[in-house]
Design a protein around this motif. Structure first.
Motif, PDB file in Angstrom:
ATOM      1  N   UNK A 138       0.836  -1.203   0.000  1.00 34.65           N
ATOM      2  CA  UNK A 138       0.000   0.000   0.000  1.00 34.65           C
ATOM      3  C   UNK A 138       0.870   1.250   0.000  1.00 34.65           C
ATOM      4  N   UNK A 139       1.986   1.175   0.697  1.00 29.62           N
ATOM      5  CA  UNK A 139       2.907   2.310   0.737  1.00 29.62           C
ATOM      6  C   UNK A 139       3.792   2.351  -0.515  1.00 29.62           C
ATOM      7  N   UNK A 140       4.219   1.180  -0.962  1.00 28.13           N
ATOM      8  CA  UNK A 140       5.188   1.111  -2.054  1.00 28.13           C
ATOM      9  C   UNK A 140       4.593   1.392  -3.431  1.00 28.13           C
ATOM     10  N   UNK A 141       3.308   1.176  -3.616  1.00 24.69           N
ATOM     11  CA  UNK A 141       2.704   1.344  -4.942  1.00 24.69           C
ATOM     12  C   UNK A 141       2.870   2.766  -5.453  1.00 24.69           C
ATOM     13  N   UNK A 142       3.006   3.717  -4.555  1.00 26.94           N
ATOM     14  CA  UNK A 142       3.129   5.122  -4.968  1.00 26.94           C
ATOM     15  C   UNK A 142       4.467   5.414  -5.622  1.00 26.94           C
ATOM     16  N   UNK A 143       5.491   4.631  -5.307  1.00 29.93           N
ATOM     17  CA  UNK A 143       6.808   4.848  -5.924  1.00 29.93           C
ATOM     18  C   UNK A 143       6.762   4.655  -7.438  1.00 29.93           C
ATOM     19  N   UNK A 144       6.320   3.511  -7.956  1.00 30.89           N
ATOM     20  CA  UNK A 144       6.281   3.382  -9.416  1.00 30.89           C
ATOM     21  C   UNK A 144       5.226   4.287 -10.066  1.00 30.89           C
ATOM     22  N   UNK A 145       4.126   4.547  -9.373  1.00 35.71           N
ATOM     23  CA  UNK A 145       3.102   5.416  -9.963  1.00 35.71           C
ATOM     24  C   UNK A 145       3.626   6.842 -10.137  1.00 35.71           C
ATOM     25  N   UNK A 146       4.212   7.386  -9.094  1.00 32.55           N
ATOM     26  CA  UNK A 146       4.684   8.774  -9.175  1.00 32.55           C
ATOM     27  C   UNK A 146       5.955   8.905 -10.018  1.00 32.55           C
ATOM     28  N   UNK A 147       6.828   7.913  -9.981  1.00 24.18           N
ATOM     29  CA  UNK A 147       7.997   7.993 -10.857  1.00 24.18           C
ATOM     30  C   UNK A 147       7.581   7.792 -12.315  1.00 24.18           C
ATOM     31  N   UNK A 148       6.525   7.018 -12.549  1.00 26.88           N
ATOM     32  CA  UNK A 148       5.973   6.914 -13.906  1.00 26.88           C
ATOM     33  C   UNK A 148       5.408   8.241 -14.387  1.00 26.88           C
ATOM     34  N   UNK A 149       4.735   8.952 -13.497  1.00 25.57           N
ATOM     35  CA  UNK A 149       4.258  10.296 -13.849  1.00 25.57           C
ATOM     36  C   UNK A 149       5.428  11.241 -14.113  1.00 25.57           C
ATOM     37  N   UNK A 150       6.488  11.107 -13.323  1.00 28.98           N
ATOM     38  CA  UNK A 150       7.678  11.926 -13.565  1.00 28.98           C
ATOM     39  C   UNK A 150       8.299  11.592 -14.923  1.00 28.98           C
ATOM     40  N   UNK A 151       8.265  10.325 -15.300  1.00 27.99           N
ATOM     41  CA  UNK A 151       8.754   9.906 -16.613  1.00 27.99           C
ATOM     42  C   UNK A 151       7.979  10.651 -17.706  1.00 27.99           C
ATOM     43  N   UNK A 152       6.658  10.693 -17.562  1.00 25.70           N
ATOM     44  CA  UNK A 152       5.818  11.424 -18.508  1.00 25.70           C
ATOM     45  C   UNK A 152       6.165  12.907 -18.506  1.00 25.70           C
ATOM     46  N   UNK A 153       6.340  13.498 -17.335  1.00 27.74           N
ATOM     47  CA  UNK A 153       6.672  14.930 -17.244  1.00 27.74           C
ATOM     48  C   UNK A 153       8.044  15.212 -17.837  1.00 27.74           C
ATOM     49  N   UNK A 154       8.964  14.265 -17.703  1.00 26.47           N
ATOM     50  CA  UNK A 154      10.289  14.431 -18.309  1.00 26.47           C
ATOM     51  C   UNK A 154      10.168  14.482 -19.825  1.00 26.47           C
ATOM     52  N   UNK A 155       9.341  13.608 -20.384  1.00 23.22           N
ATOM     53  CA  UNK A 155       9.105  13.630 -21.838  1.00 23.22           C
ATOM     54  C   UNK A 155       8.513  14.964 -22.264  1.00 23.22           C
ATOM     55  N   UNK A 156       7.490  15.420 -21.533  1.00 23.00           N
ATOM     56  CA  UNK A 156       6.846  16.685 -21.873  1.00 23.00           C
ATOM     57  C   UNK A 156       7.821  17.853 -21.778  1.00 23.00           C
ATOM     58  N   UNK A 157       8.586  17.908 -20.703  1.00 16.93           N
ATOM     59  CA  UNK A 157       9.511  19.013 -20.505  1.00 16.93           C
ATOM     60  C   UNK A 157      10.614  19.012 -21.566  1.00 16.93           C
ATOM     61  N   UNK A 158      11.136  17.851 -21.895  1.00 14.72           N
ATOM     62  CA  UNK A 158      12.199  17.768 -22.905  1.00 14.72           C
ATOM     63  C   UNK A 158      11.681  18.176 -24.280  1.00 14.72           C
ATOM     64  N   UNK A 159      10.491  17.708 -24.633  1.00 10.40           N
ATOM     65  CA  UNK A 159       9.918  18.100 -25.927  1.00 10.40           C
ATOM     66  C   UNK A 159       9.660  19.597 -25.984  1.00 10.40           C
ATOM     67  N   UNK A 160       9.200  20.165 -24.888  1.00  8.50           N
ATOM     68  CA  UNK A 160       8.961  21.603 -24.855  1.00  8.50           C
ATOM     69  C   UNK A 160      10.265  22.382 -25.008  1.00  8.50           C
ATOM     70  N   UNK A 161      11.316  21.922 -24.342  1.00 13.11           N
ATOM     71  CA  UNK A 161      12.615  22.594 -24.471  1.00 13.11           C
ATOM     72  C   UNK A 161      13.162  22.452 -25.892  1.00 13.11           C
ATOM     73  N   UNK A 162      12.943  21.302 -26.513  1.00 16.94           N
ATOM     74  CA  UNK A 162      13.406  21.127 -27.898  1.00 16.94           C
ATOM     75  C   UNK A 162      12.665  22.039 -28.867  1.00 16.94           C
ATOM     76  N   UNK A 163      11.431  22.353 -28.538  1.00 13.49           N
ATOM     77  CA  UNK A 163      10.634  23.243 -29.396  1.00 13.49           C
ATOM     78  C   UNK A 163      10.911  24.717 -29.116  1.00 13.49           C
TER      79      UNK A 163
END
Length: 158
Positions: A126-151
């Motif tokens: 119950x405590x650990x499930x948040x680690x992959x969920x939130x790091x997965x969201x960070x993965x998505x945000x990293x993609x968004x931020x990198x694409x925005x910087x490239x543009x």
């Protein structure tokens, strides 16, 4: 077009800090009045602080608020800048991908083993499930931020 602003992470971070404040306040009041304290507050506070950290880091990532040294970025010509942004993005994706993968693996193992938390005896996953969920969201945000910087967005030209 308005960019996504990490509403999920902002909401989670806000809820986490509010709950930490509330249970800490209640614990202090109860300890002052009765001399004893609630057993669950430390376990929940630590869990919520980790959640707050990951959610806040995701918001910072999406809004280009993470620490970076702009000296090299400003000195590079456009092609060099693009290559540097790609390199930075890939490094971030590698780290976040590893955290997501191993966090999910660890969560699955804790679920299979039916491990319980030491303080309250709740399922550890119950405590650990948040680690992959939130790091997965960070993965998505990293993609968004990198694409925005490239543009051409969020370039540090100050």
């Amino acid at each position: 077009m308005k960019r996504p602003d990490a509403r999920i992470e902002r909401t989670l971070a806000t809820l986490a800090i509010l709950i930490i404040g509330a249970i800490s306040l209640v614990n202090v009041v109860v300890r002052y009045i009765t001399g004893g304290s609630f057993a669950f507050t430390e376990e929940f506070s630590v869990f919520l602080l980790v959640m707050l950290t990951f959610a806040g880091a995701s918001v910072a990532l999406r809004s280009h608020r993470h620490i970076r040294i702009g000296l090299l970025e400003r000195a590079l010509p456009p092609l060099g800048y693009r290559l540097l942004v790609i390199f930075q993005g890939l490094c971030g994706l590698l780290v976040l991908g590893l955290i997501t993968w191993f966090g999910a693996l660890m969560t699955w193992q804790e679920y299979q083993w039916q491990s319980l938390s030491p303080g309250l005896g709740l399922p550890q996953w119950w405590y650990l499930i948040w680690l992959p969920l939130l790091s997965g969201l960070m993965f998505l945000r990293q993609c968004q931020a990198s694409l925005e910087r490239l543009r051409g967005g969020a370039r540090d030209d100050a």
